[in-house]
Design a protein around this motif. Structure first.
Motif, PDB file in Angstrom:
ATOM      1  N   GLU A   1       0.827  -1.205   0.000  1.00 26.36           N
ATOM      2  CA  GLU A   1       0.000   0.000   0.000  1.00 26.36           C
ATOM      3  C   GLU A   1       0.863   1.257   0.000  1.00 26.36           C
ATOM      4  OE1 GLU A   1      -3.772  -1.889   2.517  1.00 26.36           O
ATOM      5  OE2 GLU A   1      -2.715  -0.105   3.245  1.00 26.36           O
ATOM      6  N   ASP A   2       1.967   1.181   0.749  1.00 25.67           N
ATOM      7  CA  ASP A   2       2.869   2.337   0.759  1.00 25.67           C
ATOM      8  C   ASP A   2       3.498   2.548  -0.611  1.00 25.67           C
ATOM      9  OD1 ASP A   2       5.958   3.286   1.274  1.00 25.67           O
ATOM     10  OD2 ASP A   2       4.534   4.305   2.588  1.00 25.67           O
ATOM     11  N   ILE A   3       3.862   1.429  -1.266  1.00 23.52           N
ATOM     12  CA  ILE A   3       4.427   1.542  -2.626  1.00 23.52           C
ATOM     13  C   ILE A   3       3.391   2.144  -3.568  1.00 23.52           C
ATOM     14  CG2 ILE A   3       5.275   0.231  -4.605  1.00 23.52           C
ATOM     15  CD1 ILE A   3       6.485  -1.759  -2.607  1.00 23.52           C
TER      16      ILE A   3
ATOM     17  N   GLU B   1       3.588   5.681  -5.555  1.00 27.53           N
ATOM     18  CA  GLU B   1       3.421   5.818  -7.009  1.00 27.53           C
ATOM     19  C   GLU B   1       2.269   6.782  -7.332  1.00 27.53           C
ATOM     20  OE1 GLU B   1       6.585   3.595  -8.300  1.00 27.53           O
ATOM     21  OE2 GLU B   1       5.180   4.775  -9.471  1.00 27.53           O
ATOM     22  N   ALA B   2       1.186   6.660  -6.556  1.00 29.87           N
ATOM     23  CA  ALA B   2       0.052   7.564  -6.773  1.00 29.87           C
ATOM     24  C   ALA B   2       0.455   9.008  -6.487  1.00 29.87           C
ATOM     25  CB  ALA B   2      -1.117   7.153  -5.876  1.00 29.87           C
ATOM     26  N   ASN B   3       1.288   9.197  -5.461  1.00 30.38           N
ATOM     27  CA  ASN B   3       1.769  10.529  -5.124  1.00 30.38           C
ATOM     28  C   ASN B   3       2.599  11.112  -6.258  1.00 30.38           C
ATOM     29  OD1 ASN B   3       2.218  12.803  -3.519  1.00 30.38           O
ATOM     30  ND2 ASN B   3       4.071  11.936  -2.618  1.00 30.38           N
TER      31      ASN B   3
ATOM     32  N   GLU C   1       2.428  10.213  -9.479  1.00 28.28           N
ATOM     33  CA  GLU C   1       1.543  10.500 -10.618  1.00 28.28           C
ATOM     34  C   GLU C   1       0.693  11.738 -10.366  1.00 28.28           C
ATOM     35  OE1 GLU C   1       1.124   5.787 -11.881  1.00 28.28           O
ATOM     36  OE2 GLU C   1      -0.639   6.913 -11.197  1.00 28.28           O
ATOM     37  N   ALA C   2       0.223  11.895  -9.126  1.00 21.38           N
ATOM     38  CA  ALA C   2      -0.573  13.075  -8.786  1.00 21.38           C
ATOM     39  C   ALA C   2       0.266  14.343  -8.912  1.00 21.38           C
ATOM     40  CB  ALA C   2      -1.127  12.948  -7.378  1.00 21.38           C
ATOM     41  N   MET C   3       1.522  14.249  -8.521  1.00 20.91           N
ATOM     42  CA  MET C   3       2.398  15.415  -8.623  1.00 20.91           C
ATOM     43  C   MET C   3       2.626  15.784 -10.086  1.00 20.91           C
ATOM     44  SD  MET C   3       3.982  17.732  -7.014  1.00 20.91           S
ATOM     45  CE  MET C   3       3.927  17.081  -5.331  1.00 20.91           C
ATOM     46  N   GLU C   4       2.786  14.765 -10.927  1.00 23.91           N
ATOM     47  CA  GLU C   4       2.944  15.045 -12.362  1.00 23.91           C
ATOM     48  C   GLU C   4       1.702  15.744 -12.915  1.00 23.91           C
ATOM     49  OE1 GLU C   4       5.859  11.295 -13.597  1.00 23.91           O
ATOM     50  OE2 GLU C   4       3.798  11.384 -14.309  1.00 23.91           O
ATOM     51  N   ARG C   5       0.514  15.230 -12.550  1.00 21.61           N
ATOM     52  CA  ARG C   5      -0.730  15.835 -13.037  1.00 21.61           C
ATOM     53  C   ARG C   5      -0.880  17.262 -12.529  1.00 21.61           C
ATOM     54  NH1 ARG C   5      -2.792  10.626 -11.826  1.00 21.61           N
ATOM     55  NH2 ARG C   5      -3.667  11.423  -9.853  1.00 21.61           N
ATOM     56  N   GLU C   6      -0.489  17.477 -11.267  1.00 20.89           N
ATOM     57  CA  GLU C   6      -0.599  18.813 -10.688  1.00 20.89           C
ATOM     58  C   GLU C   6       0.318  19.799 -11.419  1.00 20.89           C
ATOM     59  OE1 GLU C   6      -2.620  20.133  -8.765  1.00 20.89           O
ATOM     60  OE2 GLU C   6      -1.636  22.021  -8.226  1.00 20.89           O
TER      61      GLU C   6
ATOM     62  N   ASN D   1       6.635  11.355 -19.728  1.00 18.95           N
ATOM     63  CA  ASN D   1       5.230  11.359 -20.161  1.00 18.95           C
ATOM     64  C   ASN D   1       4.379  10.345 -19.387  1.00 18.95           C
ATOM     65  OD1 ASN D   1       5.880  13.333 -22.133  1.00 18.95           O
ATOM     66  ND2 ASN D   1       6.592  11.716 -23.524  1.00 18.95           N
ATOM     67  N   GLY D   2       4.607  10.269 -18.058  1.00 16.65           N
ATOM     68  CA  GLY D   2       3.762   9.450 -17.202  1.00 16.65           C
ATOM     69  C   GLY D   2       4.184   8.011 -17.043  1.00 16.65           C
ATOM     70  N   SER D   3       5.298   7.592 -17.626  1.00 11.96           N
ATOM     71  CA  SER D   3       5.731   6.184 -17.509  1.00 11.96           C
ATOM     72  C   SER D   3       7.223   6.130 -17.219  1.00 11.96           C
ATOM     73  CB  SER D   3       5.450   5.415 -18.811  1.00 11.96           C
ATOM     74  OG  SER D   3       4.068   5.433 -19.111  1.00 11.96           O
ATOM     75  N   TYR D   4       7.610   5.045 -16.494  1.00 12.92           N
ATOM     76  CA  TYR D   4       9.026   4.841 -16.249  1.00 12.92           C
ATOM     77  C   TYR D   4       9.711   4.316 -17.527  1.00 12.92           C
ATOM     78  CZ  TYR D   4       8.729   5.513 -11.220  1.00 12.92           C
ATOM     79  OH  TYR D   4       8.565   6.065  -9.975  1.00 12.92           O
ATOM     80  N   VAL D   5      10.957   4.744 -17.730  1.00  7.45           N
ATOM     81  CA  VAL D   5      11.764   4.262 -18.849  1.00  7.45           C
ATOM     82  C   VAL D   5      13.092   3.737 -18.299  1.00  7.45           C
ATOM     83  CG1 VAL D   5      10.720   5.799 -20.553  1.00  7.45           C
ATOM     84  CG2 VAL D   5      12.698   6.590 -19.230  1.00  7.45           C
ATOM     85  N   ASN D   6      13.820   2.999 -19.123  1.00  9.92           N
ATOM     86  CA  ASN D   6      15.090   2.431 -18.693  1.00  9.92           C
ATOM     87  C   ASN D   6      16.156   3.542 -18.623  1.00  9.92           C
ATOM     88  OD1 ASN D   6      17.400   0.979 -18.179  1.00  9.92           O
ATOM     89  ND2 ASN D   6      17.099  -0.494 -19.823  1.00  9.92           N
ATOM     90  N   PRO D   7      16.669   3.858 -17.415  1.00  5.65           N
ATOM     91  CA  PRO D   7      17.662   4.940 -17.294  1.00  5.65           C
ATOM     92  C   PRO D   7      18.924   4.701 -18.099  1.00  5.65           C
ATOM     93  CG  PRO D   7      16.774   4.350 -15.151  1.00  5.65           C
ATOM     94  CD  PRO D   7      16.306   3.305 -16.114  1.00  5.65           C
ATOM     95  N   GLU D   8      19.283   3.421 -18.306  1.00  3.99           N
ATOM     96  CA  GLU D   8      20.523   3.131 -19.020  1.00  3.99           C
ATOM     97  C   GLU D   8      20.479   3.612 -20.475  1.00  3.99           C
ATOM     98  OE1 GLU D   8      20.757  -1.163 -17.049  1.00  3.99           O
ATOM     99  OE2 GLU D   8      22.583  -0.650 -18.177  1.00  3.99           O
ATOM    100  N   ASN D   9      19.272   3.845 -21.000  1.00  2.00           N
ATOM    101  CA  ASN D   9      19.149   4.354 -22.382  1.00  2.00           C
ATOM    102  C   ASN D   9      19.338   5.859 -22.448  1.00  2.00           C
ATOM    103  OD1 ASN D   9      18.552   1.763 -23.254  1.00  2.00           O
ATOM    104  ND2 ASN D   9      16.337   2.044 -23.070  1.00  2.00           N
ATOM    105  N   TYR D  10      19.400   6.522 -21.264  1.00  2.00           N
ATOM    106  CA  TYR D  10      19.478   7.990 -21.251  1.00  2.00           C
ATOM    107  C   TYR D  10      20.751   8.508 -20.582  1.00  2.00           C
ATOM    108  CZ  TYR D  10      14.564   7.776 -22.590  1.00  2.00           C
ATOM    109  OH  TYR D  10      13.421   7.535 -23.233  1.00  2.00           O
TER     110      TYR D  10
END
Length: 432
Positions: free
Chosen positions: A249-251, A255-257, A259-264, A422-431
């Motif tokens: 639930e904490d995880i 994650e919801a926090n 995503e909510a921050m991104e939307r805000e 853009n709202g999704s996790y990506v592989n950091p090693e590609n960046y």
């Protein structure tokens, strides 16, 4: 024969002064034996000091663990309390390491000063030996002969002045040599004191490292015991499952926090854009221009440049992005970032410039930070021992934001690093 007699009289004051300088130098063999005894005593004292420091630190950490004994029934609270103690010890260790670095620089400076003073002493001693040899061999410079052979009062006064200046020069050189010898002695004493201070700091560093390891071992024992309770006793699964559910639930809340921050942030940027457009439209109407042709000068944050590695002291990835075997009960098997293994207290820097939108503690992520870089791009840093930033702070690329730790659901010191686009996790090693 009379000349040789007077030359010896002439050399007597300087030779006597030099003999007084060197009567303080003890017999070489006796001095070596004395130095050997002093070195043995010093090593015994150093070992006693090291043992005392280790025992004192061990007693302190044992008292901390004992004070937390009452929390063992609540695993999450116990782990959080251990995390807080580990963070305190890590900060103390960072401070001691900074002191050690500065003290090593002080010692290098003092060693350089001692080398220069010793060389100066040697040069002055060699110069004085040459002076004595010259005065002994140069028979035609006998002072008494010069005075007796004066041809007039004027010549006598000139020669007396000449003798006075030579005598003063010898006295000044002798005083200068004595001053240099004292400087060498004082610098050696200072160097010994600084080496003793460095040894004390190094003993403290070893003790703090042991304290940190003891706390981490205690935490890992608790996590292992927690996992064993779940796997070994079916009757315990029901009661312990609620704790795992709390962790999940904490995880989810974390994650919801995020995503909510991104939307805000997107909402705020949209409101700012509309407000700027409305301001431009009103300004055009006031100036008699076509409102539809008015353009807003509003610009949202745009991601510029690339990402830099977030842990400068370590490049080892202990767990990659994507599917993996869960390292411990309750940890995610769909890894949404990379784990960078590094010693506790290692510096963590902002991978890119941006605004800190989250800087808090979570039972699963520990101390963590989220930074907005614009263009729908965010970076996330988890499990840190301490944070150097707060929500709303503007940070530049490479700026320190915290220290590597093992807070939250973690079995060892590392940094979990993630990138969201853009709202999704990506592989950091590609960046990176």
């Amino acid at each position: 024969m009379r000349n040789n007699y007077f030359k010896k009289i002439q050399l007597l004051p300087l030779a006597l002064a030099l003999s007084l300088c060197f009567t303080t130098v003890p017999n070489l063999a006796a001095e070596k034996e004395k130095q050997s005894i002093n070195n043995s005593k010093q090593k015994i004292d150093e070992n006693k000091a090291k043992i005392d420091t280790l025992e004192s630190e061990q007693k302190k950490v044992n008292e901390k663990i004992k004070d937390l004994e009452a929390l063992k029934s609540d695993t999450a609270a116990y782990i959080k309390a251990l995390d807080q103690n580990m963070a305190e010890v890590t900060n103390e260790l960072i401070t001691i390491n900074n002191y050690i670095t500065q003290k090593q620089l002080d010692i290098e400076f003092t060693q350089d000063q001692l080398a220069k003073a010793t060389q100066s002493e040697s040069d002055q001693y060699a110069s004085m030996k040459l002076r004595i040899k010259f005065m002994y061999e140069k028979g035609d410079t006998n002072f008494i002969d010069m005075i007796l052979n004066a041809k007039s009062w004027s010549d006598l006064l000139n020669k007396a002045e000449y003798i006075s200046r030579i005598t003063k020069y010898d006295r000044d050189k002798l005083a200068e040599y004595e001053s240099t010898r004292q400087l060498v002695s004082d610098t050696q004493t200072q160097l010994q004191a600084e080496n003793a201070q460095l040894l004390d700091l190094q003993n403290q560093e070893v003790a703090k490292q042991q304290s940190l390891q003891a706390l981490l071992d205690q935490k890992n024992q608790e996590l292992a015991a927690y996992k064993e309770k779940i796997s070994n006793a079916q009757s315990e699964i029901a009661s312990q499952q609620s704790k795992i559910d709390d962790l999940y639930e904490d995880i989810s809340a974390q994650e919801a926090n995020i995503e909510a921050m991104e939307r805000e942030i997107e909402r705020q940027e949209e409101e700012a854009r509309k407000k700027a457009e409305e301001e431009a439209r009103r300004k055009a109407e006031a100036e008699g221009r076509d409102p539809d042709s008015a353009k807003s000068d509003y610009k949202s944050r745009t991601m510029t440049g690339g990402f830099t590695w977030p842990v400068p002291s370590s490049g080892r990835i202990s767990s990659g992005y994507g599917d993996r075997e869960s390292p411990t009960e309750g940890a995610s098997s769909n890894h949404k970032g990379i784990d960078i293994a590094a010693p506790s207290g290692s510096n963590v820097i902002a991978s890119a410039a941006g605004t800190v939108v989250i800087a808090t503690y979570s039972a699963s992520a520990g101390n963590y930070v989220m930074i907005s870089h614009g263009s729908g791009t965010y970076t996330v840093y988890m499990h840190m021992s301490s944070l150097n930033v707060s929500e709303g702070d503007e940070v530049s690329q490479g700026e320190s934001i915290g220290s590597v730790g093992s807070t939250g659901y973690s079995t060892g010191p590392h940094l979990h690093f993630g990138i969201r686009k853009n709202g999704s996790y990506v592989n950091p090693e590609n960046y990176l």
